[in-house]
Enzyme design. Sequence first.
Site, PDB file in Angstrom:
ATOM      1  N   GLU A 100       0.871  -1.175   0.000  1.00 43.47           N
ATOM      2  CA  GLU A 100       0.000   0.000   0.000  1.00 43.47           C
ATOM      3  C   GLU A 100       0.902   1.218   0.000  1.00 43.47           C
ATOM      4  OE1 GLU A 100      -0.931   0.399   4.724  1.00 43.47           O
ATOM      5  OE2 GLU A 100      -2.098  -1.020   3.558  1.00 43.47           O
ATOM      6  N   TYR A 112       6.518   1.659  -8.504  1.00 41.40           N
ATOM      7  CA  TYR A 112       5.720   0.435  -8.455  1.00 41.40           C
ATOM      8  C   TYR A 112       5.080   0.142  -9.811  1.00 41.40           C
ATOM      9  CZ  TYR A 112       6.237   1.269  -3.421  1.00 41.40           C
ATOM     10  OH  TYR A 112       6.738   1.500  -2.170  1.00 41.40           O
TER      11      TYR A 112
END
Length: 149
Positions: A100, A112
Amino acid sequence: MTAEDLDWVTAAEAEVEFTPWTRRNFEDSIAEGSPVRGHAHVLTVDGVPAGWAVMHPVLDELELLIIGVAKAWQRRGLGRKLLSDLIESARGKFVCVHLEVRASNTPARSLYDALGFEEVGRRKNYYRTESGREDAILMRLDLAESAGA
């Protein structure tokens, strides 16, 4: 990561995070019997600590609990190297990696995305900020599908 790294990693984390992990959080991650023992890492450059990460295995999946690069070492590709190395070491042992990230953390989200993580959900108002709260973006990388990422 070892006990000898705790002073450095705690100070470096506090320098770059609004809500940093405490020394106790890092101690728990390397404690005997900890489920993340063996999954807490420090990246060094020429013997100097520069980055850190803690991953938590849950059956055949990994969760990236924390990753960071010391302020003096940022913008040199070290976060990418650290995470890429961890992903490669997870292949064949785990099916995916979850994480997260703060919705406002554009550099981390770009990293990411570049490594093949996909957004799979949101946690509304999850993180504290100086002015209130912000969402957490939930991301997942399927290791079998991301070979060579």
